[in-house]
Design a protein around this motif. Sequence first.
Motif, mmCIF file in Angstrom:
data_model
loop_
_atom_site.group_PDB
_atom_site.id
_atom_site.type_symbol
_atom_site.label_atom_id
_atom_site.label_comp_id
_atom_site.label_asym_id
_atom_site.label_seq_id
_atom_site.Cartn_x
_atom_site.Cartn_y
_atom_site.Cartn_z
ATOM 1 N N THR A 1 1.744 -2.278 9.702
ATOM 2 C CA THR A 1 1.759 -3.479 8.871
ATOM 3 C C THR A 1 2.077 -4.690 9.743
ATOM 4 O OG1 THR A 1 4.121 -3.229 8.372
ATOM 5 C CG2 THR A 1 2.560 -2.153 6.894
ATOM 6 N N PRO A 2 1.768 -5.911 9.273
ATOM 7 C CA PRO A 2 2.060 -7.116 10.073
ATOM 8 C C PRO A 2 3.565 -7.345 10.167
ATOM 9 C CG PRO A 2 1.248 -7.724 7.895
ATOM 10 C CD PRO A 2 1.085 -6.237 8.010
ATOM 11 N N GLN A 3 4.203 -6.682 11.153
ATOM 12 C CA GLN A 3 5.655 -6.748 11.273
ATOM 13 C C GLN A 3 6.099 -8.187 11.531
ATOM 14 O OE1 GLN A 3 9.269 -4.419 13.609
ATOM 15 N NE2 GLN A 3 7.195 -3.692 13.760
ATOM 16 N N GLY A 4 7.073 -8.644 10.778
ATOM 17 C CA GLY A 4 7.496 -10.032 10.826
ATOM 18 C C GLY A 4 6.973 -10.817 9.651
ATOM 19 N N GLY A 5 5.992 -10.260 8.944
ATOM 20 C CA GLY A 5 5.451 -10.923 7.766
ATOM 21 C C GLY A 5 6.298 -10.669 6.537
ATOM 22 N N ILE A 6 6.144 -11.524 5.545
ATOM 23 C CA ILE A 6 6.948 -11.411 4.326
ATOM 24 C C ILE A 6 6.605 -10.157 3.541
ATOM 25 C CG2 ILE A 6 7.367 -12.528 2.095
ATOM 26 C CD1 ILE A 6 7.070 -15.205 3.489
ATOM 27 N N ALA A 7 5.352 -9.735 3.583
ATOM 28 C CA ALA A 7 4.926 -8.590 2.777
ATOM 29 C C ALA A 7 5.207 -7.247 3.436
ATOM 30 C CB ALA A 7 3.434 -8.707 2.461
ATOM 31 N N SER A 8 5.547 -7.222 4.718
ATOM 32 C CA SER A 8 5.706 -5.957 5.443
ATOM 33 C C SER A 8 6.743 -5.025 4.824
ATOM 34 C CB SER A 8 6.052 -6.234 6.904
ATOM 35 O OG SER A 8 4.993 -6.902 7.542
ATOM 36 N N PRO A 9 7.949 -5.503 4.456
ATOM 37 C CA PRO A 9 8.932 -4.577 3.870
ATOM 38 C C PRO A 9 8.453 -3.926 2.579
ATOM 39 C CG PRO A 9 10.000 -6.607 4.593
ATOM 40 C CD PRO A 9 8.530 -6.842 4.673
ATOM 41 N N VAL A 10 7.766 -4.686 1.722
ATOM 42 C CA VAL A 10 7.282 -4.112 0.463
ATOM 43 C C VAL A 10 6.182 -3.095 0.730
ATOM 44 C CG1 VAL A 10 6.201 -4.634 -1.755
ATOM 45 C CG2 VAL A 10 7.926 -6.167 -0.828
ATOM 46 N N LEU A 11 5.297 -3.386 1.685
ATOM 47 C CA LEU A 11 4.250 -2.421 2.037
ATOM 48 C C LEU A 11 4.864 -1.139 2.591
ATOM 49 C CD1 LEU A 11 1.607 -4.774 3.704
ATOM 50 C CD2 LEU A 11 1.570 -3.816 1.398
ATOM 51 N N ALA A 12 5.920 -1.261 3.398
ATOM 52 C CA ALA A 12 6.589 -0.073 3.937
ATOM 53 C C ALA A 12 7.257 0.731 2.823
ATOM 54 C CB ALA A 12 7.615 -0.489 4.984
ATOM 55 N N ASN A 13 7.881 0.056 1.867
ATOM 56 C CA ASN A 13 8.503 0.772 0.752
ATOM 57 C C ASN A 13 7.464 1.490 -0.095
ATOM 58 O OD1 ASN A 13 11.293 0.489 1.014
ATOM 59 N ND2 ASN A 13 11.330 -1.512 0.049
ATOM 60 N N LEU A 14 6.323 0.835 -0.344
ATOM 61 C CA LEU A 14 5.260 1.489 -1.102
ATOM 62 C C LEU A 14 4.740 2.718 -0.371
ATOM 63 C CD1 LEU A 14 3.262 -1.641 -2.339
ATOM 64 C CD2 LEU A 14 4.450 0.006 -3.780
ATOM 65 N N THR A 15 4.752 2.666 0.955
ATOM 66 C CA THR A 15 4.300 3.808 1.747
ATOM 67 C C THR A 15 5.250 4.984 1.623
ATOM 68 O OG1 THR A 15 3.262 2.292 3.323
ATOM 69 C CG2 THR A 15 3.640 4.557 4.058
ATOM 70 N N LEU A 16 6.543 4.724 1.615
ATOM 71 C CA LEU A 16 7.539 5.802 1.622
ATOM 72 C C LEU A 16 7.967 6.232 0.227
ATOM 73 C CD1 LEU A 16 9.764 4.514 4.565
ATOM 74 C CD2 LEU A 16 7.970 6.246 4.631
ATOM 75 N N ASP A 17 7.651 5.436 -0.801
ATOM 76 C CA ASP A 17 7.973 5.840 -2.169
ATOM 77 C C ASP A 17 7.178 7.092 -2.538
ATOM 78 O OD1 ASP A 17 9.841 3.905 -2.759
ATOM 79 O OD2 ASP A 17 8.354 2.460 -3.478
ATOM 80 N N GLY A 18 7.827 7.977 -3.258
ATOM 81 C CA GLY A 18 7.217 9.240 -3.638
ATOM 82 C C GLY A 18 7.878 10.438 -2.984
ATOM 83 N N LEU A 19 8.635 10.203 -1.912
ATOM 84 C CA LEU A 19 9.323 11.308 -1.245
ATOM 85 C C LEU A 19 10.399 11.903 -2.139
ATOM 86 C CD1 LEU A 19 9.807 13.052 1.232
ATOM 87 C CD2 LEU A 19 11.238 11.218 2.165
ATOM 88 N N GLN A 20 11.106 11.064 -2.881
ATOM 89 C CA GLN A 20 12.162 11.553 -3.769
ATOM 90 C C GLN A 20 11.582 12.450 -4.856
ATOM 91 O OE1 GLN A 20 14.850 8.510 -5.220
ATOM 92 N NE2 GLN A 20 15.255 9.661 -7.096
#
Length: 559
Positions: free
Chosen positions: A232-251
């Motif tokens: 993801t575009p690290q340093g961008g505003i949307a990067s943390p949300v994109l990373a969370n969407l990627t990792l959601d579902g593990l629980q």
Amino acid sequence: MSAAATLAGAAPRGATPWHSILWKKVWRTVRRLQVRIVKALQAGRWGKVKALTYLLTHSFAGRAAAILRVVSNQGATTPGVDQQVWNTPESKTAAFRTLTRRGYHSQPLRRVLIPKSNGQTRPLGIPTMRDRAMQALYLLGLDPIAETRGDTNSYGFRRHRGCADALVQCHRLLCKRTSPGWILEGDIKACFDQISHAWLLDQVPMDKEVLRQWLKAGYVRKRVWFATTEGTPQGGIASPVLANLTLDGLQALLRERFGATRSMRERNRIHLVRYADDFIITGTSQELLRDEVQPLVEQFLSERGLRLSPEKTQITHIDEGFDFLGQNVRRYGNGKVLLKPSRKNVQTFLEGIREEIRTTGCSRTAGQLIEALNRKIRGWALYHRHGSSGRAFGYVDHQIHQALWRWARRRHRGESAHWVRRRYWRTVQGRSWVFVGELLTGKEKPITVELMRAADMRIVYHVLIRHEANPYDPSWESYYEARLHRKMEGQLLGRMTLTALCHRQKGRCLACGELFTDPSEWHLHHRQWRVNGGDERWSNLELLHINCHRQIHSQGVGN
């Protein structure tokens, strides 16, 4: 056409001056559309979700909120590859015309390398102001979806959730007599840089063409363009949300595999606590975590182009303890599980304090040095005040005292130790060896400031956020208001004027009506300006957002 319709619709043809924007209506419009997105999502109406997201990302209110977020954060003065910043009302007004979906092409990121504590470097991308604003704009519609669908035990980069919640959840899972004793400490290797673009484009519920522009923009380093094929575009505003969407579902995957029935839950006791790309998974045995849980996590990550870091991923027992988010979690001989500042975190903090004294102490007065150190000490102590940190606080205070003593002796090499002590250390309210200095504030006489002691920070219990709480669901509005009020009062300990004003205003800005979330985002405003005879009386003061304060002064209110 009504004002609400204009705000929810496309931007008007004529440019609206930045300081003429009605921010109460802007936030009301954005909030209303986000609430409707959540309700449609809960009802399973994806067509409605897409329509409302389109309306929000093409509205005047959405563009205004996105621009305000970009120009208000800490990196607002750092330009991208185009060397442009929006630092004037005119440039902010002109920015509205650039936030359009048609013809949008993302520019490359400016790549810089940030040093890490282990001696390595971490790449950081700096988007242009326009790309940051476009990310903030589309995030207005994406974040309500991410919050509604996110894992309940995910606490990183989410509104009103933080490290304290993750640590309290760890303590809750491990403090009971029947708690599991083994922990899988997981760390994803270069998470932001290796997420699969194909997975993101297929799974993230947003405009695919805009997302593709962000992912494929590339970066520039030393005037050379490099393509980006993953991450993801690290340093961008949307990067943390994109990373969370990627990792959601593990629980949910762990619950389905190891906790489908009550007997399975009691036998395995598999629980996940995640903060961004750092997570822990509890279990009843080392073999269970090593042979069954870890392979399942690796398979989950491989589908997204990710893998675990072999250096940082390990399985430990609670009696040995483990470090998580700067704190050490361990069960001691008396059976109690305590959270304390980790040894590495304490040493890193003290190294920063010593570096501050060593590099800037010679050019500053004692008062200026105290002001800089107090900011660091207060921030570190506020972070650790929810654990068993009393002994660590005392140790830190002792080490800071030793560093300041060495600084003072070097500063006055020809003077005796007794003279140095009388100059910089005094007895205040029965407490000796208080480091003091004078600070100029523009008044006739300088004020005396004292060095803050970490041990003076009161240890308080942090109330864990409700797992199902959603900041975009109106049924949780009063719950979040109460939590924010407690948070602000805790951060304003010792600052009675600000605490009283925050309580009087019920934690809201009097100009735009939005809740304060952090003391760094407000400004102390004098209703009658000081140049016109305004004083410092409580009745003449109010708290405003920084942007709202600038807007009032630009309109001449108070003259």
